[in-house]
Write a protein that holds these residues in place. Structure first.
Motif, PDB file in Angstrom:
ATOM      1  N   ARG A 191       0.872  -1.180   0.000  1.00 50.40           N
ATOM      2  CA  ARG A 191       0.000   0.000   0.000  1.00 50.40           C
ATOM      3  C   ARG A 191       0.909   1.230   0.000  1.00 50.40           C
ATOM      4  NH1 ARG A 191      -4.396   2.217   4.450  1.00 50.40           N
ATOM      5  NH2 ARG A 191      -5.454   3.646   3.021  1.00 50.40           N
ATOM      6  N   PRO A 192       1.191   1.789  -1.165  1.00 51.01           N
ATOM      7  CA  PRO A 192       2.182   2.877  -1.226  1.00 51.01           C
ATOM      8  C   PRO A 192       1.791   4.122  -0.441  1.00 51.01           C
ATOM      9  CG  PRO A 192       1.839   1.912  -3.388  1.00 51.01           C
ATOM     10  CD  PRO A 192       0.778   1.364  -2.500  1.00 51.01           C
ATOM     11  N   ASP A 213      -6.333   4.969  -1.581  1.00 50.42           N
ATOM     12  CA  ASP A 213      -7.084   4.124  -0.645  1.00 50.42           C
ATOM     13  C   ASP A 213      -7.167   2.675  -1.112  1.00 50.42           C
ATOM     14  OD1 ASP A 213      -8.659   4.637  -2.816  1.00 50.42           O
ATOM     15  OD2 ASP A 213     -10.455   5.190  -1.695  1.00 50.42           O
ATOM     16  N   GLN A 214      -6.198   2.254  -1.924  1.00 49.96           N
ATOM     17  CA  GLN A 214      -6.186   0.884  -2.408  1.00 49.96           C
ATOM     18  C   GLN A 214      -4.842   0.227  -2.101  1.00 49.96           C
ATOM     19  OE1 GLN A 214      -7.458   0.374  -6.495  1.00 49.96           O
ATOM     20  NE2 GLN A 214      -8.997   1.989  -6.346  1.00 49.96           N
ATOM     21  N   SER A 215      -4.848  -1.106  -2.094  1.00 49.43           N
ATOM     22  CA  SER A 215      -3.610  -1.860  -1.895  1.00 49.43           C
ATOM     23  C   SER A 215      -3.505  -2.922  -2.977  1.00 49.43           C
ATOM     24  CB  SER A 215      -3.563  -2.491  -0.502  1.00 49.43           C
ATOM     25  OG  SER A 215      -4.520  -3.526  -0.388  1.00 49.43           O
ATOM     26  N   TYR A 216      -2.334  -3.572  -3.040  1.00 50.14           N
ATOM     27  CA  TYR A 216      -2.032  -4.484  -4.132  1.00 50.14           C
ATOM     28  C   TYR A 216      -1.283  -5.688  -3.581  1.00 50.14           C
ATOM     29  CZ  TYR A 216      -3.051   0.002  -6.144  1.00 50.14           C
ATOM     30  OH  TYR A 216      -3.665   1.185  -6.435  1.00 50.14           O
ATOM     31  N   VAL A 217      -1.513  -6.831  -4.206  1.00 52.19           N
ATOM     32  CA  VAL A 217      -0.875  -8.072  -3.790  1.00 52.19           C
ATOM     33  C   VAL A 217       0.032  -8.540  -4.916  1.00 52.19           C
ATOM     34  CG1 VAL A 217      -1.234 -10.479  -3.133  1.00 52.19           C
ATOM     35  CG2 VAL A 217      -2.783  -8.705  -2.278  1.00 52.19           C
ATOM     36  N   ILE A 218       1.289  -8.798  -4.583  1.00 48.29           N
ATOM     37  CA  ILE A 218       2.285  -9.261  -5.551  1.00 48.29           C
ATOM     38  C   ILE A 218       2.756 -10.639  -5.102  1.00 48.29           C
ATOM     39  CG2 ILE A 218       4.390  -8.700  -6.794  1.00 48.29           C
ATOM     40  CD1 ILE A 218       2.231  -6.559  -7.027  1.00 48.29           C
ATOM     41  N   GLU A 219       2.496 -11.640  -5.921  1.00 49.85           N
ATOM     42  CA  GLU A 219       2.930 -12.997  -5.597  1.00 49.85           C
ATOM     43  C   GLU A 219       4.397 -13.173  -5.973  1.00 49.85           C
ATOM     44  OE1 GLU A 219       1.174 -17.533  -5.985  1.00 49.85           O
ATOM     45  OE2 GLU A 219       0.418 -15.939  -7.302  1.00 49.85           O
ATOM     46  N   LEU A 235      -9.219  -3.305  -1.011  1.00 52.19           N
ATOM     47  CA  LEU A 235      -9.166  -2.806   0.359  1.00 52.19           C
ATOM     48  C   LEU A 235      -7.812  -3.091   1.001  1.00 52.19           C
ATOM     49  CD1 LEU A 235     -12.663  -3.734   1.842  1.00 52.19           C
ATOM     50  CD2 LEU A 235     -11.795  -1.448   1.349  1.00 52.19           C
ATOM     51  N   PRO A 236      -7.215  -2.103   1.665  1.00 54.65           N
ATOM     52  CA  PRO A 236      -6.013  -2.371   2.467  1.00 54.65           C
ATOM     53  C   PRO A 236      -6.320  -3.364   3.581  1.00 54.65           C
ATOM     54  CG  PRO A 236      -6.323  -0.015   2.107  1.00 54.65           C
ATOM     55  CD  PRO A 236      -7.573  -0.680   1.638  1.00 54.65           C
ATOM     56  N   VAL A 237      -5.280  -4.001   4.104  1.00 50.75           N
ATOM     57  CA  VAL A 237      -5.455  -5.113   5.036  1.00 50.75           C
ATOM     58  C   VAL A 237      -6.354  -4.774   6.228  1.00 50.75           C
ATOM     59  CG1 VAL A 237      -4.249  -6.642   6.649  1.00 50.75           C
ATOM     60  CG2 VAL A 237      -3.338  -6.296   4.347  1.00 50.75           C
ATOM     61  N   PRO A 238      -6.166  -3.644   6.938  1.00 45.20           N
ATOM     62  CA  PRO A 238      -7.048  -3.392   8.090  1.00 45.20           C
ATOM     63  C   PRO A 238      -8.522  -3.326   7.705  1.00 45.20           C
ATOM     64  CG  PRO A 238      -5.144  -1.933   8.138  1.00 45.20           C
ATOM     65  CD  PRO A 238      -5.132  -2.594   6.806  1.00 45.20           C
TER      66      PRO A 238
END
Length: 973
Positions: free
Chosen positions: A268-269, A655-661, A808-811
């Motif tokens: 989440r930058p 207000d967004q997050s990202y998942v990098i495998e 959504l960010p983790v929290p």
């Protein structure tokens, strides 16, 4: 067994009594608040109250090296004397290892316990889990004591003490690193780190599950003293910006595969809507120091060699020259302290990029509003409301340098454009007597829409403010008699792109009807009979390739799209959400919205206003780098994947997050590896910047180390993304099976590889303490509205929920999966009041989401970050209703979507303060609607609220106890 599926054989109560005898101090610390009693009320005080919270505490992480025991860092002089390959580090004694995202490790144990919800750290003295609650209840609740904790979570920096919390003292593996002051340190020669300990427990013995775990930080990242250059505790980026599913990385691919655990980064930058709300160091050097091989940015984990003239990249191992200006402050024309540089002390920094990082000058903020002016938007009041909200928020648009541009396009079965350019004098200045009534032009060609004017449609906000205000004042009246029910949204999007393609910007669509004419037209395809069946899967896929195909073209032009959808009928969110999904936008869904309800208007005004005011990053790209042994293999979130490892964002939302495998390609020999995310972007102030986020994580070839440092919340975020991907590609059944099977594989591996003790015939479900909430969260994913098997969930609701889960960010994600439940009728005296030290409103203690926690005389608040329910029990006494709402009867209380009545009673003031605190966010635009629910009231509303009790049986799903016993049976089969 109770009706909610939990065992009631007395065993847990006996365990609680035994634990209380072992930990009398835990009860002594409970808050015994003085509460008002209502003896004259006619109320059955013998009514059944919630069962005591009988779970016991669990052991924790523990086992890391103590900061006080760290050896001194090698001195500069000694490093110089050691030769050209000597490590160059500042001569500061007692240099600690990285503390990662685990804050305040030097604080006293009781302070840490308060900080993390009553948990003990390091010495195990404080109870684990929720703090004991006062027994008395002013509204008829029976005595309740939330059980004390057991063994404490170790902080990861010292051996667990053997105090009353039950921590296990073990110093056998605490060894010296063997580094004397002034001597060079070989990273590969560092003895094995005492990483987080693995603590085993039986999940069935900890029911209800300790939900305080959901607020914990990740397991600490434990690095050796020589991993970072300085003593900075912020060398590793805070977990709010980047967290890894595994805080110990397997050293080879086979070990990762054997563990069945996912390896991924959650990034989440930005963690605030405005720059002023963040405290990130800004580096204004024009000569940015980067590795010439892998292009990684210099960071706190590099190594200086050759007396500090060269530095070795911690990602690829390449040795690079140190720029001549690196130790010189060109702004103040003085020599700079090398070790005080922010990029050598902080895991999150901003670089001001030189001209070489720009293809063109930074673009201005550009907003094109595509407004539905059809009869539907007139009837529900959307057009007039949106016009007023936009006008009220024009001053909040990012426009510090007066470069912001705006345009407005109306759409029904035609496209309406507005000439907003003011009349000008011969010298080019705006004429003072300019006519402030904008002209409107209509275009009826929907298959090949065109711009009717070369100029005047997209105008500067500052120069043409009077024309813009005049249009917004008249917009609602202009179409008030419109009876056209058609909507050519696809054609409007196409022409809006043509308008701003040379510049780039943001298109904001506000629509309350299904696009049924022109480009990208859609049809009502939802059949209620298909809901809850295999045919429902088709409803989650796009019905028109238009919205997905246009994403590539929009992204190439640096144009992003946000959808605000308001229809009370089917609107095909599944199709319309594709354009925001691939242009870094978002889809906001307001089912049944109507301007006649003040609550709906307030929600839209707040969310649209916050959305417009956030300081976006434009022309952004995200690249994530890692050591040579790893590769970024999968990317999840709202963006366009331009190449194998480059994610493109026309505008970067905050207000967004990202998942990098992450995939492991080669064996890892280093004791730790690093990951670095870089976001190159243009700010609203016309600066080109690079946000760099760096973390380093230790490695191990032992499976217990991997499991003991797994981050259960990050794993949940990864599994949620995989479930969304599976639901959109294959179906809901496959999505539920995917997360269930992944959890089952993890439990099977744990039982087979890590369980060495004889568990006897009780057949428990053994798992590690740091991941004991993962089964609960997987159960919550399966029961979530996005995936739950039900014939009552409209496809638009599912599609909008999937859009939220993807971003959504983790929290907020965890809260959306497992909502918060507060008991208001017996909350502690300090709840709902400002904290004396921080001034922040204190929230009540959270309660498990099960009907066993709901008393028929109680008052409860449920919220998942998007919606709130105020639940009023059927036996609530009149005095409670009077204190909470100022009414003498709950029958007078409005139900459904409403705000609570305002009165000056202390309880009412505290409840309203709690609701305001929940709605107050610096990093999210959502304004949760409040629904007032009476237990004996409207069945549909009560049923909706009851689906939030994810530990209970809902629709066709199992209780959490049944879910665990089903897992146990499969494990022991």
């Amino acid at each position: 067994m109770s009706q909610y599926g939990y065992p009631q054989d007395g065993q847990d109560q006996q365990q609680l009594q035994d634990q209380q005898q072992q930990q009398p101090d835990a009860h002594a610390a409970a808050h015994h608040s003085k509460r008002r009693q209502y003896p004259t009320q006619q109320y059955n005080f013998n009514a059944q109250s919630p069962a005591p919270n009988s779970y016991l505490g669990a052991p924790g992480y523990g086992g890391g090296p103590s900061p006080q025991a760290n050896p001194a860092a090698p001195g500069v002089a000694a490093a110089a004397a050691a030769g050209s390959n000597a490590v160059f580090t500042p001569a500061i004694a007692n240099q600690p290892g990285s503390q990662g995202s685990f804050p305040n490790t030097q604080a006293p144990v009781d302070a840490l316990a308060n900080q993390f919800g009553g948990m003990g750290f390091s010495n195990g003295a404080a109870p684990f889990g929720a703090a004991p609650q006062a027994a008395a209840s002013p509204y008829g609740a029976a005595n309740q004591t939330y059980g004390p904790g057991g063994p404490a979570y170790g902080a990861g920096y010292g051996p667990l003490g053997a105090g009353s919390g039950g921590g296990i003292a073990d110093t056998s593996n605490i060894s010296s690193y063997g580094a004397s002051a002034g001597a060079p340190v070989d990273p590969n020669a560092v003895p094995k780190l005492p990483l987080n300990k693995l603590y085993n427990l039986d999940l069935l013995s900890y029911l209800p599950p300790p939900i305080s775990d959901l607020s914990l930080p990740p397991p600490p990242i434990i690095l050796p003293p020589n991993a970072q250059l300085t003593q900075s505790s912020e060398a590793n980026a805070n977990h709010e910006y980047m967290r890894c599913t595994l805080n110990v990385i397997p050293k080879n691919r086979s070990l990762l595969k054997k563990s069945k655990l996912p390896l991924a980064l959650i990034i989440r930058p930005y963690n605030a809507l405005l720059n002023s709300s963040e405290n990130i160091p800004v580096i204004s050097d024009t000569d940015i120091c980067r590795c010439r091989a892998c292009r990684a940015y210099i960071n706190p984990f590099v190594t200086f060699v050759n007396q500090g003239h060269r530095w070795k990249c911690n990602l690829c191992g390449m040795t690079n020259d140190v720029p001549a200006k690196f130790t010189y402050d060109t702004v103040n024309n003085v020599k700079r302290d090398l070790w005080a540089r922010p990029d050598l002390n902080y895991g999150v920094v901003d670089f001001i990029a030189p001209s070489g990082y720009m293809v063109r000058p930074p673009q201005p903020p550009v907003y094109v509003f595509v407004l539905d002016v059809s009869a539907h938007s007139i009837q529900n009041g959307l057009l007039a409301t949106v016009a007023r909200v936009i006008k009220e928020n024009l001053d909040r648009l990012p426009n510090k340098d007066d470069r912001c541009k705006v345009a407005f396009i109306g759409v029904d079965s035609s496209l309406y454009f507005f000439n907003l350019e003011a009349d000008r004098n011969e010298d080019g200045t705006v004429a003072e007597d300019s006519d402030y009534i904008p002209s409107m032009l209509a275009v009826s060609d929907l298959d090949d829409p065109f711009l009717p004017l070369p100029t005047g449609l997209l105008v500067d906000l500052t120069e043409n403010r009077k024309q813009i205000d005049a249009l917004l004042d008249k917009l609602g009246v202009l179409f008030v008699n419109n009876v056209n029910t058609n909507n050519a949204l696809g054609s409007a999007l196409d022409v809006a792109h043509k308008l701003i393609a040379p510049i780039g910007g943001k298109i904001i669509c506000l629509s309350s009807s299904l696009p049924n004419v022109g480009l990208g037209k859609l049809e009502a395809r939802e059949d209620r009979k298909s809901l809850g069946t295999s045919k429902e899967n088709a409803l989650l896929k796009t019905a028109s390739s238009f919205y997905k195909d246009r994403a590539i073209e929009f992204n190439r032009s640096q144009v992003s799209v946000d959808m605000f959808l308001f229809s009370s009928h089917y609107q095909d969110v599944a199709s319309l959400s594709n354009l925001p999904r691939f242009t870094a936008g978002q889809t906001y869904f307001y089912p049944g919205w109507n301007a006649s309800r003040p609550e709906d208007v307030v929600k839209l005004a707040h969310e649209l206003g916050e959305h417009l005011s956030q300081e976006l990053a434009y022309e952004a790209v995200l690249r994530v780098r890692g050591n040579r042994n790893v590769r970024m293999s999968g990317f999840y979130g709202h963006f366009f994947n331009r190449s194998s490892d480059l994610c493109s964002f026309p505008s970067f939302p905050r207000d967004q997050s990202y998942v990098i495998e992450v995939a492991i390609e080669d064996n890892i020999v280093q004791p730790w590896i690093s990951f670095q995310a870089a976001v190159l972007h243009s700010t609203c102030e016309s600066e080109r910047r690079i946000r760099v986020i760096t973390i380093s994580v230790p490695t191990s070839d032992l499976l217990p180390d991997i499991y003991a440092s797994a981050d259960q919340l990050a794993i949940t975020a990864y599994l949620t993304q995989k479930a969304c991907e599976k639901a959109l590609s294959t179906g809901l059944t496959e999505a539920r099976e995917l997360v269930y099977n992944r959890l089952l594989e993890i439990l099977q591996t744990y039982k087979k590889e890590l369980m060495t003790t004889n568990v006897g015939g009780s057949a428990p479900i053994q798992f590690c303490a740091n991941m004991r909430m993962l089964p609960l969260l997987v159960n919550a994913i399966i029961k979530h509205v996005a995936f739950r098997q039900s014939a009552q969930i409209a496809s638009d609701l599912r599609s909008s929920a999937i859009c939220l889960l993807e971003t959504l960010p983790v929290p907020y994600l965890i809260k959306y999966l497992y909502p918060d439940l507060y008991s208001l009728h017996d909350m502690s005296d300090e709840a709902g009041l400002p904290n004396e030290e921080t001034g922040e409103i204190v929230l009540p203690q959270k309660v498990n989401l099960t009907g066993e926690r709901i008393a028929s005389h109680g008052l409860y608040l449920i919220h998942d970050g998007q919606t709130m329910f105020l639940w009023i029990g059927r036996d609530a006494v009149p005095q409670l209703i009077l204190d909470a709402f100022g009414l003498d009867s709950k029958d007078k209380l409005p139900t459904g979507k409403a705000e609570i009545p305002e009165t000056d009673t202390p309880l009412n003031l505290r409840i309203r303060a709690i609701i305001s605190k929940i709605r107050e966010k610096k990093d999210n635009i959502t304004w949760p609607s409040l629904f007032i629910v009476r237990e004996e009231g409207e069945p549909s509303l009560r049923h909706w609220a009851s689906t939030f009790f994810v530990e209970d049986k809902t629709d066709q799903s199992l209780t959490y106890y049944q879910f665990l016993t089903g897992l146990r049976d499969k494990l022991n089969a």
